[in-house]
Design a protein around this motif. Sequence first.
Motif, PDB file in Angstrom:
ATOM      1  N   ALA A  92      11.347  -2.787   2.970  1.00 55.47           N
ATOM      2  CA  ALA A  92      11.130  -2.359   1.587  1.00 55.47           C
ATOM      3  C   ALA A  92      10.975  -0.849   1.447  1.00 55.47           C
ATOM      4  O   ALA A  92      11.227  -0.290   0.372  1.00 55.47           O
ATOM      5  CB  ALA A  92       9.898  -3.063   1.022  1.00 55.47           C
ATOM      6  N   LEU A  93      10.587  -0.153   2.508  1.00 53.08           N
ATOM      7  CA  LEU A  93      10.398   1.295   2.430  1.00 53.08           C
ATOM      8  C   LEU A  93      11.630   2.093   2.843  1.00 53.08           C
ATOM      9  O   LEU A  93      11.596   3.324   2.835  1.00 53.08           O
ATOM     10  CB  LEU A  93       9.200   1.720   3.285  1.00 53.08           C
ATOM     11  N   ARG A 136      10.967  -4.090  -9.101  1.00 52.27           N
ATOM     12  CA  ARG A 136      11.139  -4.358  -7.675  1.00 52.27           C
ATOM     13  C   ARG A 136      11.636  -3.128  -6.898  1.00 52.27           C
ATOM     14  O   ARG A 136      11.752  -3.180  -5.676  1.00 52.27           O
ATOM     15  CB  ARG A 136      12.090  -5.537  -7.479  1.00 52.27           C
ATOM     16  N   SER A 137      11.914  -2.047  -7.604  1.00 52.49           N
ATOM     17  CA  SER A 137      12.331  -0.820  -6.916  1.00 52.49           C
ATOM     18  C   SER A 137      11.221   0.231  -6.913  1.00 52.49           C
ATOM     19  O   SER A 137      11.439   1.360  -6.489  1.00 52.49           O
ATOM     20  CB  SER A 137      13.582  -0.241  -7.598  1.00 52.49           C
ATOM     21  N   ALA A 138      10.008  -0.150  -7.350  1.00 48.54           N
ATOM     22  CA  ALA A 138       8.896   0.797  -7.421  1.00 48.54           C
ATOM     23  C   ALA A 138       8.272   1.026  -6.050  1.00 48.54           C
ATOM     24  O   ALA A 138       8.201   0.109  -5.217  1.00 48.54           O
ATOM     25  CB  ALA A 138       7.844   0.295  -8.409  1.00 48.54           C
ATOM     26  N   CYS A 197       5.681  -0.503  -0.949  1.00 52.22           N
ATOM     27  CA  CYS A 197       4.793  -0.091   0.139  1.00 52.22           C
ATOM     28  C   CYS A 197       4.012  -1.303   0.650  1.00 52.22           C
ATOM     29  O   CYS A 197       3.936  -1.553   1.859  1.00 52.22           O
ATOM     30  CB  CYS A 197       3.845   0.983  -0.378  1.00 52.22           C
ATOM     31  N   ILE A 198       3.474  -2.073  -0.264  1.00 51.87           N
ATOM     32  CA  ILE A 198       2.738  -3.278   0.107  1.00 51.87           C
ATOM     33  C   ILE A 198       3.660  -4.277   0.805  1.00 51.87           C
ATOM     34  O   ILE A 198       3.316  -4.870   1.837  1.00 51.87           O
ATOM     35  CB  ILE A 198       2.093  -3.911  -1.140  1.00 51.87           C
ATOM     36  N   LYS A 199       4.866  -4.446   0.255  1.00 47.31           N
ATOM     37  CA  LYS A 199       5.819  -5.393   0.841  1.00 47.31           C
ATOM     38  C   LYS A 199       6.192  -4.973   2.260  1.00 47.31           C
ATOM     39  O   LYS A 199       6.317  -5.809   3.164  1.00 47.31           O
ATOM     40  CB  LYS A 199       7.075  -5.479  -0.028  1.00 47.31           C
TER      41      LYS A 199
END
Length: 325
Positions: free
Chosen positions: A301-302, A204-206, A211-213
């Motif tokens: 997320a980013l 979940r930290s990738a 990026c998608i999220k």
Amino acid sequence: MKTIFLTGATGFLGTHLVKEFLNKKACTLICLIRSENTKAAAKKLEKAMDKYEMSLNESEWKHIQLVCGDLEKEKLGMTDEEYERVATEADVVFHNAAWVNWLLPAELLGRVNILGTRRMLALSNYKKNKKFYFVSSLSIFPFDGEDYEETTDIDQEFYLYGGYAQSKWLAEMVVQKAISDGKDAIIFRPNLITGRTKDGVFSRSAFFENCIKSFIQLKAAPKLAQTYMAVVPVDYVSQGMVQVVFDEETKQKVFHLSNAGYAAIGDIVDWVGDMGYEIEEMELEEWKHKLFASKDFYTNALYQFKPFVYGLEDGYMLMGKAYSK
């Protein structure tokens, strides 16, 4: 049977390395884990393995030894007795751990990523000479669309985004210097690591997944016609690394664990849209402004990848083009 001293065992890649090494049934793992005691360390490793759906059975636990330590401390935070034992028993030192943070400066991250690497190298030379494996990153190269190979000289001026990439470059320079001085060592440079091929389990930290999220959260994405993203599944990376460790014949010193296929950002946006999410595509600078000005940016997320996003320009590769021979 090899005895492997492994760091970073509780991370996404680390848990897969643990499982892959144990699948070889020809090694014992000594895992350095930052914890108060070995009981807590065992729980930490167990929780990490369960998180990525790779529970360890009783037979596998018999091949794992745990030591408590800290890469920021002298002798890796181990007691004198533990340090002596590990240095004597280990045949291989596999340094996978790193402080991954795209917001902090290299000076701070270097306490783990650079000095920790120096300490791991010191242990690999103590008592007996042990082969050293170092997990670097393709982020040590600029995201400029240039071709970078395993033989590319990294001792040159690069503009690197963020303290993490800078600290990993400096850490690899330490290892490269050791190799030039005669150290038996191998460097791995993985690309953006994503979910497993068999079931898609991911970290979940990738960056890729976040990026998608972020696109979904912001309901917006940049128009990047010439920007591509190369991702590589975590099981491919772990299997490749372990295979190299057990290949006694290899003379190669650097391995790129990358993907020859690249996904265009625009294609990714289309895929997300096909799943029912409404995402508006806009010019890059307009999208950046919308993202950075958003009142929810700190929870986007980013956010943790702000240096990445800030320096992004159309036509640049995310994590660089890399070739493996």
